[in-house]
Design an enzyme around this catalytic site. Structure first.
Site, PDB file in Angstrom:
ATOM      1  N   GLY A  20       8.188  -4.571   6.376  1.00  0.00           N
ATOM      2  CA  GLY A  20       9.147  -5.047   5.397  1.00  0.00           C
ATOM      3  C   GLY A  20      10.536  -4.585   5.759  1.00  0.00           C
ATOM      4  O   GLY A  20      10.787  -4.104   6.872  1.00  0.00           O
ATOM      5  N   GLY A  21      11.455  -4.721   4.799  1.00  0.00           N
ATOM      6  CA  GLY A  21      12.830  -4.354   5.079  1.00  0.00           C
ATOM      7  C   GLY A  21      13.042  -2.871   5.253  1.00  0.00           C
ATOM      8  O   GLY A  21      13.986  -2.450   5.926  1.00  0.00           O
ATOM      9  N   MET A  22      12.159  -2.054   4.658  1.00  0.00           N
ATOM     10  CA  MET A  22      12.367  -0.615   4.680  1.00  0.00           C
ATOM     11  C   MET A  22      11.446   0.108   5.665  1.00  0.00           C
ATOM     12  O   MET A  22      11.784   1.176   6.168  1.00  0.00           O
ATOM     13  CB  MET A  22      12.148  -0.042   3.276  1.00  0.00           C
ATOM     14  CG  MET A  22      12.658   1.377   3.090  1.00  0.00           C
ATOM     15  SD  MET A  22      12.655   1.908   1.374  1.00  0.00           S
ATOM     16  CE  MET A  22      10.916   2.056   1.023  1.00  0.00           C
ATOM     17  N   GLY A  23      10.294  -0.466   5.957  1.00  0.00           N
ATOM     18  CA  GLY A  23       9.358   0.244   6.810  1.00  0.00           C
ATOM     19  C   GLY A  23       8.255  -0.660   7.311  1.00  0.00           C
ATOM     20  O   GLY A  23       8.281  -1.876   7.134  1.00  0.00           O
ATOM     21  N   VAL A  25       3.760  -0.723   8.028  1.00  0.00           N
ATOM     22  CA  VAL A  25       2.482  -0.132   7.660  1.00  0.00           C
ATOM     23  C   VAL A  25       1.491  -0.353   8.795  1.00  0.00           C
ATOM     24  O   VAL A  25       1.377  -1.457   9.342  1.00  0.00           O
ATOM     25  CB  VAL A  25       1.933  -0.743   6.356  1.00  0.00           C
ATOM     26  CG1 VAL A  25       0.611  -0.086   5.972  1.00  0.00           C
ATOM     27  CG2 VAL A  25       2.948  -0.600   5.222  1.00  0.00           C
ATOM     28  N   LYS A  40       2.349   4.399   6.220  1.00  0.00           N
ATOM     29  CA  LYS A  40       3.606   3.676   6.026  1.00  0.00           C
ATOM     30  C   LYS A  40       4.741   4.566   6.480  1.00  0.00           C
ATOM     31  O   LYS A  40       4.836   5.723   6.057  1.00  0.00           O
ATOM     32  CB  LYS A  40       3.772   3.304   4.556  1.00  0.00           C
ATOM     33  CG  LYS A  40       5.039   2.525   4.227  1.00  0.00           C
ATOM     34  CD  LYS A  40       5.051   2.139   2.763  1.00  0.00           C
ATOM     35  CE  LYS A  40       6.276   1.315   2.386  1.00  0.00           C
ATOM     36  NZ  LYS A  40       6.263   0.920   0.962  1.00  0.00           N
ATOM     37  N   ASP A 134       8.565  -3.653 -10.606  1.00  0.00           N
ATOM     38  CA  ASP A 134       8.494  -4.765  -9.647  1.00  0.00           C
ATOM     39  C   ASP A 134       7.075  -5.323  -9.586  1.00  0.00           C
ATOM     40  O   ASP A 134       6.563  -5.612  -8.513  1.00  0.00           O
ATOM     41  CB  ASP A 134       8.953  -4.307  -8.264  1.00  0.00           C
ATOM     42  CG  ASP A 134       9.275  -5.479  -7.338  1.00  0.00           C
ATOM     43  OD1 ASP A 134       9.545  -6.589  -7.838  1.00  0.00           O
ATOM     44  OD2 ASP A 134       9.233  -5.299  -6.101  1.00  0.00           O
TER      45      ASP A 134
END
Length: 285
Positions: A20-23, A25, A40, A134
């Site tokens: 994803g945008g942050m990390g 997995v 992650k 979310d």
């Protein structure tokens, strides 16, 4: 990162599961305990920026919550200046993938059962004063044994610290599932999760969230603030009246008008709404 790399001399990376945008997995293996896990890690190092704070908060909140319907956090650490979280490895698929194969919605009993499971896990989080903020099909993971897990507490906050805006002035959340108070940048308490749960239930029954996800953000904001979506029975005649009423109450514009706690699970349908639904398996976290 490559397959075979080790984190903290303990976790061997086996295969990537997603990014994803942050990390990203990875499916990994805990060589000390002899078990498969999900690892992650952040894409970049550092210790002070917003994404790092979110990453650390996800680990702390995940470790704080202990419930069969919430993803278990086993460990957290730093490897070569990269933060990482070790979680249980889930086998199955998220509800976004389930819905992609069922564009007209799921069977009513199945939709109710999945929503019931999500409501029970939310109730446990709320009891620990954690607000997810979310909730959406992509963050609800259906395991191969039919049990549902809530995932990704990356923007979750404690109930006493749930400001509605990011540091850039943008609201937290995913637009098609955001409560009116989130759009207004107000303090988002547990009722915002109940609104999102109503949106999820609506999507599971009809195949799409209450308002078209493809609309621009300003149009979605106006709809979530001012409009009530069509009732469930206008989309599907086989929806029980009580379920349509419950969904409408979850989607109330005022947080105070939404059913509290166990009310979000009650009187939804006849039979056993928590019956697990088995599906083909995939690995994820």
């Amino acid at each position: 990162m490559r397959a075979g790399d080790r984190f903290a001399d303990r976790y061997r990376l086996d295969s990537p599961l997603g990014q994803g945008g942050m990390g990203e997995v990875w499916k990994a293996y805990d060589v000390e305990l002899g078990r498969a896990v999900a690892l992650k890690t952040m894409l970049t190092g550092g210790t002070t920026d917003g994404p790092v704070r979110r990453f650390r908060r996800e680990a702390a909140i995940g470790a704080r919550l202990q419930h069969p319907g919430i993803t278990v956090v086993h460990d957290v650490g730093v490897h070569e200046n990269r933060l990482f979280i070790v979680m249980e490895l889930l086998v199955g698929e998220d509800l976004a993938h389930v819905l992609a194969r069922s564009p007209d919605g799921l069977a009513v009993a199945e939709a109710v059962g999945l929503t019931w499971q999500a409501a029970e896990a939310l109730e446990a989080a709320h009891a620990r004063e954690v607000v997810h903020r979310d909730l959406k099909p992509a963050n609800l993971f259906l395991q191969a044994d039919g049990r549902l897990k809530i995932c990704d507490f990356g923007i979750a906050r404690t109930a006493e610290a749930t400001a509605g805006l990011t540091v850039t002035g943008r609201p937290f959340g995913t637009p098609p599932y955001m409560a009116p108070e989130q759009w207004r940048g107000e303090r988002a308490g547990t009722a915002c999760d109940l609104y999102a749960l109503g949106c999820v239930l609506y999507a599971l029954v009809t195949g799409a969230p209450p308002f078209p996800a493809a609309e621009q953000a300003w149009a979605l904001m106006r709809r979530h603030l001012d409009e009530m979506p069509p009732g469930l029975r206008s989309a599907r005649a086989d929806v029980p009246y009580e379920l349509a009423e419950l969904t409408a109450s979850l989607l109330a514009k005022s947080p105070a008008a939404r059913p509290p706690g166990r009310g979000s699970r009650g009187r939804a349908a006849e039979g056993d709404p928590a019956r697990p639904v088995r599906r083909d398996a995939r690995c994820h976290a």
